[in-house]
Write an enzyme that holds these catalytic residues in place. Structure first.
Site, PDB file in Angstrom:
ATOM      1  N   PRO A   1       0.787  -1.230   0.000  1.00 19.37           N
ATOM      2  CA  PRO A   1       0.000   0.000   0.000  1.00 19.37           C
ATOM      3  C   PRO A   1       0.824   1.287   0.000  1.00 19.37           C
ATOM      4  CG  PRO A   1      -0.233  -1.188   2.082  1.00 19.37           C
ATOM      5  CD  PRO A   1       0.448  -2.111   1.114  1.00 19.37           C
ATOM      6  N   ASN A   2       0.360   2.204  -0.812  1.00 18.98           N
ATOM      7  CA  ASN A   2       0.874   3.569  -0.923  1.00 18.98           C
ATOM      8  C   ASN A   2       2.184   3.692  -1.696  1.00 18.98           C
ATOM      9  OD1 ASN A   2      -1.274   4.900   0.572  1.00 18.98           O
ATOM     10  ND2 ASN A   2      -0.448   3.824   2.351  1.00 18.98           N
ATOM     11  N   ARG A  56       4.900  12.422  -2.202  1.00 16.96           N
ATOM     12  CA  ARG A  56       5.071  13.040  -0.883  1.00 16.96           C
ATOM     13  C   ARG A  56       6.182  12.309  -0.141  1.00 16.96           C
ATOM     14  NH1 ARG A  56       0.916  13.054   2.806  1.00 16.96           N
ATOM     15  NH2 ARG A  56       2.080  14.704   3.823  1.00 16.96           N
ATOM     16  N   TYR A  64      11.301   8.466   1.357  1.00 21.81           N
ATOM     17  CA  TYR A  64      11.176   7.456   0.295  1.00 21.81           C
ATOM     18  C   TYR A  64      11.809   7.869  -1.040  1.00 21.81           C
ATOM     19  CZ  TYR A  64       7.892   5.638   3.715  1.00 21.81           C
ATOM     20  OH  TYR A  64       7.336   5.171   4.872  1.00 21.81           O
ATOM     21  N   ASN A  91       7.969  -5.872  -0.962  1.00 18.75           N
ATOM     22  CA  ASN A  91       7.930  -4.760  -0.014  1.00 18.75           C
ATOM     23  C   ASN A  91       6.464  -4.637   0.390  1.00 18.75           C
ATOM     24  OD1 ASN A  91       7.839  -2.429   1.430  1.00 18.75           O
ATOM     25  ND2 ASN A  91       9.068  -1.219  -0.006  1.00 18.75           N
ATOM     26  N   ALA A 135       3.136  -0.996   4.723  1.00 20.00           N
ATOM     27  CA  ALA A 135       2.593  -1.007   6.095  1.00 20.00           C
ATOM     28  C   ALA A 135       2.139  -2.401   6.528  1.00 20.00           C
ATOM     29  CB  ALA A 135       1.440  -0.021   6.197  1.00 20.00           C
ATOM     30  N   GLU A 148      12.628  -9.798   1.376  1.00 16.31           N
ATOM     31  CA  GLU A 148      11.907  -8.592   1.802  1.00 16.31           C
ATOM     32  C   GLU A 148      12.761  -7.353   1.521  1.00 16.31           C
ATOM     33  OE1 GLU A 148      11.770  -8.463   6.064  1.00 16.31           O
ATOM     34  OE2 GLU A 148      10.077  -7.069   6.097  1.00 16.31           O
ATOM     35  N   HIS A 178      12.777  -2.936   1.970  1.00 18.59           N
ATOM     36  CA  HIS A 178      12.186  -1.664   2.397  1.00 18.59           C
ATOM     37  C   HIS A 178      13.067  -0.539   1.904  1.00 18.59           C
ATOM     38  CE1 HIS A 178       9.211  -3.629   4.769  1.00 18.59           C
ATOM     39  NE2 HIS A 178      10.152  -4.417   5.251  1.00 18.59           N
ATOM     40  N   ARG A 195      13.441   3.635  12.541  1.00 15.07           N
ATOM     41  CA  ARG A 195      12.218   4.442  12.594  1.00 15.07           C
ATOM     42  C   ARG A 195      11.381   4.063  13.828  1.00 15.07           C
ATOM     43  NH1 ARG A 195       9.505   4.602   6.825  1.00 15.07           N
ATOM     44  NH2 ARG A 195       8.368   6.290   7.879  1.00 15.07           N
TER      45      ARG A 195
HETATM   46  O1  CA2 Z   1      10.519   1.733   3.740  1.00 18.37           O
HETATM   47  C1  CA2 Z   1       9.651   1.061   3.149  1.00 18.37           C
HETATM   48  O2  CA2 Z   1       9.803   0.631   1.997  1.00 18.37           O
HETATM   49  C2  CA2 Z   1       8.309   0.809   3.831  1.00 18.37           C
HETATM   50  O3  CA2 Z   1       7.890  -0.510   3.487  1.00 18.37           O
HETATM   51  C3  CA2 Z   1       7.346   1.837   3.272  1.00 18.37           C
HETATM   52  C4  CA2 Z   1       5.977   1.816   3.934  1.00 18.37           C
HETATM   53  C5  CA2 Z   1       6.097   1.835   5.460  1.00 18.37           C
HETATM   54  O4  CA2 Z   1       4.826   1.664   6.049  1.00 18.37           O
HETATM   55  C6  CA2 Z   1       7.028   0.753   5.967  1.00 18.37           C
HETATM   56  O5  CA2 Z   1       7.131   0.865   7.370  1.00 18.37           O
HETATM   57  C7  CA2 Z   1       8.398   0.885   5.340  1.00 18.37           C
HETATM   58  C8  CA2 Z   1       5.147   3.015   3.513  1.00 18.37           C
HETATM   59  C9  CA2 Z   1       5.049   3.233   2.047  1.00 18.37           C
HETATM   60  C10 CA2 Z   1       4.358   4.551   1.842  1.00 18.37           C
HETATM   61  O6  CA2 Z   1       4.852   5.153   0.687  1.00 18.37           O
HETATM   62  C11 CA2 Z   1       4.599   6.476   0.508  1.00 18.37           C
HETATM   63  C12 CA2 Z   1       4.973   7.004  -0.694  1.00 18.37           C
HETATM   64  C13 CA2 Z   1       4.775   8.343  -0.926  1.00 18.37           C
HETATM   65  C14 CA2 Z   1       4.179   9.151   0.028  1.00 18.37           C
HETATM   66  C15 CA2 Z   1       3.801   8.604   1.230  1.00 18.37           C
HETATM   67  C16 CA2 Z   1       4.005   7.255   1.472  1.00 18.37           C
END
Ligand code: CA2
Length: 143
Positions: free
Chosen positions: A9-10, A17, A22, A73, A76, A97, A99, A106
């Site tokens: 997700p996301n 953002r 990221y 990946n 969340a 895996e 990230h 974090r």
């Molecule tokens: O660091 C990573 O790749 C994560 O898997 C990214 C997840 C986070 O919940 C994990 O703890 C670590 C979040 C991805 C959200 O991606 C976004 C992209 C653009 C703007 C906001 C969030």
């Protein structure tokens, strides 16, 4: 070798953002990057991104008997999803895996990874390059 690259997700919002965490590059740029890595190694890559836990479980199940490796990946869902852990265990396809960020540096809730319990290795905090490391890990450890 056939590899399924799953992003949770996301991650489709990459570059829009939170560039400080990221990066500034988009999800499409990530797919292009990983596709290039795979092509350079003669690996056939399939990409899947979803914001839905069940859809990710379905994608893992559909990889059974088709894919030789999974790069995941779970975003969340990493920190919450026993369903994704169980799916990875059920198909028993070698999985790694990834990230983008260093989750261990974090918030505390990001320190637990359920999916990681079914993965052979984890690369976190290397940005896009973590996906290259994951593909190369699968190549180096293929049976
Ligand atoms: O660091 C990573 O790749 C994560 O898997 C990214 C997840 C986070 O919940 C994990 O703890 C670590 C979040 C991805 C959200 O991606 C976004 C992209 C653009 C703007 C906001 C969030």
């Amino acid at each position: 070798m056939k590899i399924l690259v799953i992003n949770g997700p996301n991650l489709n919002m990459l570059g829009i953002r939170e560039p400080g965490i990221y990066g500034e590059r988009s999800y499409e740029a990530l797919v292009d990057f990983v596709r290039g890595v795979c092509e350079s190694h003669g690996v056939e890559a399939t990409f899947f991104q979803s914001n839905h836990e069940g859809a990710i479980v379905d994608a893992i199940q559909e990889a059974y008997g088709v894919m030789d490796g999974i790069v995941i990946n779970p975003a969340a869902y990493t920190h919450t999803s026993v369903a994704i852990l169980d799916a990875l265990k059920a198909v028993a396809i070698p999985a790694v895996e990834v990230h983008l960020s260093d989750v261990s540096a974090r918030e505390e809730f990001r320190h637990v990874s359920y999916a990681g319990m079914a993965c052979q290795a984890t690369f976190a905090g290397y940005g896009f390059d973590g996906y290259r490391m994951a593909v190369e890990y699968l190549l180096e450890h293929r049976g």
